[in-house]
Design a protein around this motif. Structure first.
Motif, PDB file in Angstrom:
ATOM      1  N   SER A 207       0.844  -1.187   0.000  1.00 38.60           N
ATOM      2  CA  SER A 207       0.000   0.000   0.000  1.00 38.60           C
ATOM      3  C   SER A 207       0.879   1.236   0.000  1.00 38.60           C
ATOM      4  CB  SER A 207      -0.958  -0.003   1.193  1.00 38.60           C
ATOM      5  OG  SER A 207      -0.251  -0.114   2.413  1.00 38.60           O
ATOM      6  N   PHE A 208       0.297   2.377  -0.357  1.00 35.43           N
ATOM      7  CA  PHE A 208       1.091   3.577  -0.590  1.00 35.43           C
ATOM      8  C   PHE A 208       0.601   4.754   0.233  1.00 35.43           C
ATOM      9  CE2 PHE A 208       1.537   0.901  -4.287  1.00 35.43           C
ATOM     10  CZ  PHE A 208       2.887   1.000  -4.610  1.00 35.43           C
ATOM     11  N   VAL A 209       1.554   5.541   0.723  1.00 29.07           N
ATOM     12  CA  VAL A 209       1.265   6.794   1.411  1.00 29.07           C
ATOM     13  C   VAL A 209       1.919   7.923   0.614  1.00 29.07           C
ATOM     14  CG1 VAL A 209       1.033   5.747   3.693  1.00 29.07           C
ATOM     15  CG2 VAL A 209       3.293   6.528   2.906  1.00 29.07           C
ATOM     16  N   ASP A 210       1.648   9.161   0.994  1.00 31.53           N
ATOM     17  CA  ASP A 210       2.173  10.310   0.265  1.00 31.53           C
ATOM     18  C   ASP A 210       3.668  10.474   0.470  1.00 31.53           C
ATOM     19  OD1 ASP A 210      -0.258  11.176  -0.845  1.00 31.53           O
ATOM     20  OD2 ASP A 210      -0.801  12.216   1.004  1.00 31.53           O
ATOM     21  N   PRO A 211       4.364  11.000  -0.545  1.00 37.48           N
ATOM     22  CA  PRO A 211       5.779  11.347  -0.378  1.00 37.48           C
ATOM     23  C   PRO A 211       5.902  12.670   0.369  1.00 37.48           C
ATOM     24  CG  PRO A 211       5.051  11.978  -2.558  1.00 37.48           C
ATOM     25  CD  PRO A 211       3.873  11.296  -1.903  1.00 37.48           C
ATOM     26  N   CYS A 212       7.107  13.016   0.768  1.00 37.00           N
ATOM     27  CA  CYS A 212       7.362  14.300   1.419  1.00 37.00           C
ATOM     28  C   CYS A 212       7.800  15.295   0.345  1.00 37.00           C
ATOM     29  CB  CYS A 212       8.433  14.162   2.503  1.00 37.00           C
ATOM     30  SG  CYS A 212       8.598  15.638   3.527  1.00 37.00           S
ATOM     31  N   TYR A 213       6.819  15.864  -0.335  1.00 33.61           N
ATOM     32  CA  TYR A 213       7.023  16.714  -1.508  1.00 33.61           C
ATOM     33  C   TYR A 213       6.452  18.093  -1.191  1.00 33.61           C
ATOM     34  CZ  TYR A 213       6.340  18.066  -6.484  1.00 33.61           C
ATOM     35  OH  TYR A 213       6.343  18.706  -7.693  1.00 33.61           O
ATOM     36  N   ALA A 214       7.215  18.861  -0.429  1.00 33.58           N
ATOM     37  CA  ALA A 214       6.716  20.104   0.154  1.00 33.58           C
ATOM     38  C   ALA A 214       6.253  21.105  -0.892  1.00 33.58           C
ATOM     39  CB  ALA A 214       7.792  20.734   1.035  1.00 33.58           C
ATOM     40  N   TYR A 215       6.927  21.193  -2.027  1.00 30.19           N
ATOM     41  CA  TYR A 215       6.613  22.213  -3.032  1.00 30.19           C
ATOM     42  C   TYR A 215       5.150  22.166  -3.455  1.00 30.19           C
ATOM     43  CZ  TYR A 215       6.600  24.770  -7.454  1.00 30.19           C
ATOM     44  OH  TYR A 215       6.295  25.634  -8.482  1.00 30.19           O
ATOM     45  N   ARG A 216       4.612  20.966  -3.634  1.00 32.17           N
ATOM     46  CA  ARG A 216       3.216  20.861  -4.072  1.00 32.17           C
ATOM     47  C   ARG A 216       2.263  20.372  -2.976  1.00 32.17           C
ATOM     48  NH1 ARG A 216       2.146  22.121  -9.053  1.00 32.17           N
ATOM     49  NH2 ARG A 216       3.748  22.035 -10.657  1.00 32.17           N
ATOM     50  N   MET A 217       2.793  19.753  -1.943  1.00 30.32           N
ATOM     51  CA  MET A 217       1.906  19.137  -0.955  1.00 30.32           C
ATOM     52  C   MET A 217       1.645  19.994   0.275  1.00 30.32           C
ATOM     53  SD  MET A 217       3.008  15.147  -0.953  1.00 30.32           S
ATOM     54  CE  MET A 217       1.858  14.888   0.390  1.00 30.32           C
ATOM     55  N   GLN A 218       2.479  21.015   0.490  1.00 32.10           N
ATOM     56  CA  GLN A 218       2.288  21.843   1.673  1.00 32.10           C
ATOM     57  C   GLN A 218       1.015  22.682   1.519  1.00 32.10           C
ATOM     58  OE1 GLN A 218       6.090  23.432   2.520  1.00 32.10           O
ATOM     59  NE2 GLN A 218       5.870  23.121   4.710  1.00 32.10           N
ATOM     60  N   GLU A 219       0.099  22.543   2.462  1.00 33.48           N
ATOM     61  CA  GLU A 219      -1.162  23.249   2.393  1.00 33.48           C
ATOM     62  C   GLU A 219      -1.002  24.687   2.866  1.00 33.48           C
ATOM     63  OE1 GLU A 219      -3.635  20.769   4.800  1.00 33.48           O
ATOM     64  OE2 GLU A 219      -3.797  19.199   3.272  1.00 33.48           O
ATOM     65  N   ASN A 220      -1.993  25.548   2.565  1.00 37.25           N
ATOM     66  CA  ASN A 220      -1.927  26.953   2.949  1.00 37.25           C
ATOM     67  C   ASN A 220      -1.692  27.101   4.447  1.00 37.25           C
ATOM     68  OD1 ASN A 220      -2.340  27.861   0.339  1.00 37.25           O
ATOM     69  ND2 ASN A 220      -4.550  27.995   0.554  1.00 37.25           N
ATOM     70  N   GLY A 221      -0.657  27.861   4.799  1.00 37.63           N
ATOM     71  CA  GLY A 221      -0.368  28.109   6.204  1.00 37.63           C
ATOM     72  C   GLY A 221       0.351  26.974   6.908  1.00 37.63           C
ATOM     73  N   GLU A 222       0.649  25.923   6.205  1.00 39.53           N
ATOM     74  CA  GLU A 222       1.293  24.756   6.812  1.00 39.53           C
ATOM     75  C   GLU A 222       2.803  24.906   6.746  1.00 39.53           C
ATOM     76  OE1 GLU A 222       0.180  20.103   6.683  1.00 39.53           O
ATOM     77  OE2 GLU A 222       0.959  20.880   4.785  1.00 39.53           O
ATOM     78  N   ASP A 223       3.473  24.893   7.906  1.00 35.84           N
ATOM     79  CA  ASP A 223       4.933  24.952   7.904  1.00 35.84           C
ATOM     80  C   ASP A 223       5.505  23.536   7.830  1.00 35.84           C
ATOM     81  OD1 ASP A 223       4.590  23.912  10.457  1.00 35.84           O
ATOM     82  OD2 ASP A 223       5.246  25.729  11.492  1.00 35.84           O
ATOM     83  N   ASP A 224       6.832  23.442   7.843  1.00 30.64           N
ATOM     84  CA  ASP A 224       7.475  22.134   7.702  1.00 30.64           C
ATOM     85  C   ASP A 224       7.078  21.184   8.826  1.00 30.64           C
ATOM     86  OD1 ASP A 224       8.674  23.093   5.448  1.00 30.64           O
ATOM     87  OD2 ASP A 224      10.699  23.219   6.282  1.00 30.64           O
ATOM     88  N   ALA A 225       7.029  21.696  10.044  1.00 36.33           N
ATOM     89  CA  ALA A 225       6.691  20.847  11.187  1.00 36.33           C
ATOM     90  C   ALA A 225       5.285  20.281  11.052  1.00 36.33           C
ATOM     91  CB  ALA A 225       6.822  21.635  12.492  1.00 36.33           C
ATOM     92  N   ALA A 226       4.352  21.113  10.568  1.00 34.44           N
ATOM     93  CA  ALA A 226       2.972  20.646  10.395  1.00 34.44           C
ATOM     94  C   ALA A 226       2.882  19.614   9.276  1.00 34.44           C
ATOM     95  CB  ALA A 226       2.064  21.835  10.100  1.00 34.44           C
ATOM     96  N   LEU A 227       3.660  19.805   8.214  1.00 30.23           N
ATOM     97  CA  LEU A 227       3.677  18.823   7.127  1.00 30.23           C
ATOM     98  C   LEU A 227       4.225  17.493   7.623  1.00 30.23           C
ATOM     99  CD1 LEU A 227       3.397  18.027   4.126  1.00 30.23           C
ATOM    100  CD2 LEU A 227       5.703  18.950   3.762  1.00 30.23           C
ATOM    101  N   VAL A 228       5.303  17.542   8.397  1.00 30.07           N
ATOM    102  CA  VAL A 228       5.876  16.320   8.965  1.00 30.07           C
ATOM    103  C   VAL A 228       4.837  15.596   9.818  1.00 30.07           C
ATOM    104  CG1 VAL A 228       7.539  15.423  10.647  1.00 30.07           C
ATOM    105  CG2 VAL A 228       8.285  17.048   8.903  1.00 30.07           C
TER     106      VAL A 228
END
Length: 454
Positions: A170-191
């Motif tokens: 099964s598959f989960v999302d990659p850590c692709y900040a350029y396109r996956m970071q949501e509005n207002g989401e910093d690196d810590a929140a993405l992690v």
């Protein structure tokens, strides 16, 4: 329409529409075509030829081995050979991250298959044979064999073979900040979001069924040299440890010095993986060679259990390939090329950001060491991607080749995010002047192709 040369050739070429140019020789970081044109290899092929195309010491090592040692030893026989033992010692004598044993095979795909089978056998030896499920990441690539494709999230490469794809992945999302970071989401929140998703997938499958998590430490050709944001790998390592899931890191393309350290994971503040795949730069393109590195705990489980590895290949641990790789790795160590990768990488990054970053159709520049990518977009502000039919990145690649520089573009449609990018991954032996020339030629190619879209 099939090109006449391709139609008449007895080689089944990988693309049929155009006649491939014949390479006649290589020197330094360049190679020569049969018409005499010199091409700067600014991507090392698919990030392989990290020492360029002419290394007399490696040529001598190959010749000396054939003259004074054994050409072939079957790894399934009761024999070993000095070159294979020496290469493993060279890589693992300091036990980086607890990695203590090596399996040497030919291709990265073989290495991935071996890593998967090793993980499954480990859990059998530990009395948990039900652990056969793997979690991987979307838009990833781990190889072209059926087993490697099963854990690869590369949609177009999986498409023909969907009936063969395993149902225990099964598959989960990659850590692709350029396109996956949501509005207002910093690196810590993405992690936190990605870590929660990973943990939820383990719980959905059942912790007692998950054998391992397979991922590229720095994403390669599918996403384009994407390093994870700070803290991501620490979070993943902690979750794997919490549930006993093996962390299997694919460093076939990003490892062996490409990012400035021998192993890309050394920059992530983690103790290391349980299993790691390596390749490409291992033999620097002079021989086909990849490998699997395994943690001491994996070996101890097999040793205490069946006492062997239920896996093998005819050309596994090939003596000649290992002898050539020893020469390549000795050059990297002796000439302090890892520091050179760091220094030249800083130069390359500065030039890419200064010269190419401001171009109107350039959305993102990312990478580490001498492992960099440029992502293209139709609109910088909205990050609107090109359509698949535009084939923008491969038009840039073709234009760059006309100018005398070889770079690597998209390798098909990889998944949810349509990503047009080119890889710029020059050899470790490049000079600053060569780096400047590479960036200038790539910039000119981008500007010309952009004209039709601007």
């Amino acid at each position: 329409m099939t090109d006449p040369f391709v139609a008449n050739s007895h080689i089944l070429h990988r693309t049929f529409a155009a006649r491939p140019s014949k390479v006649t020789k290589g020197n330094g970081i360049s190679f020569t075509l049969e018409d005499g044109k010199q091409i700067i290899d600014a991507s090392c092929g698919p990030s392989v030829s990290c020492l360029g195309h002419s290394q007399p010491e490696i040529f001598d090592a190959i010749t000396n081995h054939l003259q004074n040692d054994i050409a072939y030893v079957y790894s399934g026989s009761p024999y070993t050979n000095q070159a294979t033992e020496d290469l493993a010692t060279l890589l693992l004598s300091s036990k980086p991250g607890g990695l203590s044993k090596a399996i040497f095979v030919n291709s990265g795909s073989e290495a991935t298959d071996a890593a998967l089978k090793l993980a499954v056998q480990y859990w059998h030896e530990r009395g948990q044979p039900q652990r056969t499920h793997f979690i991987a990441r979307k838009q990833s690539y781990h190889g072209n064999t059926i087993g490697a494709l099963c854990v690869s999230g590369h949609e177009s490469r999986r498409a023909f073979y969907k009936d063969f794809m395993s149902n225990n992945v099964s598959f989960v999302d990659p850590c692709y900040a350029y396109r996956m970071q949501e509005n207002g989401e910093d690196d810590a929140a993405l992690v936190k979001r990605l870590a929660n998703q990973f943990e939820e997938e383990i719980l959905r499958v059942g912790p007692d069924r998950v054998a391992g998590f397979v991922a590229e430490t720095v994403s390669g050709t599918t996403l384009g040299c994407v390093p994870a944001v700070a803290g991501y790998w620490k979070a993943i390592r902690e979750i794997c440890d919490r549930y006993g899931v093996l962390l299997i890191l694919d460093e076939i393309i990003c490892g062996m010095g490409k990012t400035g350290t021998m192993h890309a994971w050394e920059q992530e503040g983690i103790r290391g993986p349980d299993i790691q795949t390596i390749g490409k730069a291992l033999g620097a393109g002079f021989v086909p060679l990849s490998g699997v590195l395994l943690h001491e705990k994996i070996f101890k489980a097999l040793s205490a259990g069946s006492g062997g590895l239920a896996h093998g290949h005819t050309f596994q641990a090939h003596p000649l390939a290992c002898a050539a790789a020893i020469a390549a790795q000795n050059i990297i160590q002796r000439d302090n090329l890892l520091q050179r990768v760091v220094d030249l990488g800083q130069k390359l990054e500065t030039l890419l950001r200064k010269e190419i970053g401001p171009l109107p159709l350039v959305g993102d520049i990312r990478g580490r060491g001498l492992f960099w990518a440029v992502e293209f977009v139709l609109d910088k502000h909205t990050k609107k991607p090109f359509s698949l039919g535009d084939d923008f990145s491969n038009k840039v690649v073709a234009n760059a080749l006309k100018r005398g520089v070889n770079i690597l573009g998209n390798l098909g449609h990889t998944g949810t995010y349509q990503i047009d990018h080119v890889l710029v991954c020059p050899p470790y032996i490049s000079t600053e002047k060569e780096i400047e020339k590479i960036v200038a030629l790539v910039k000119d190619a981008i500007v010309e192709i952009s004209g039709a879209f601007a």
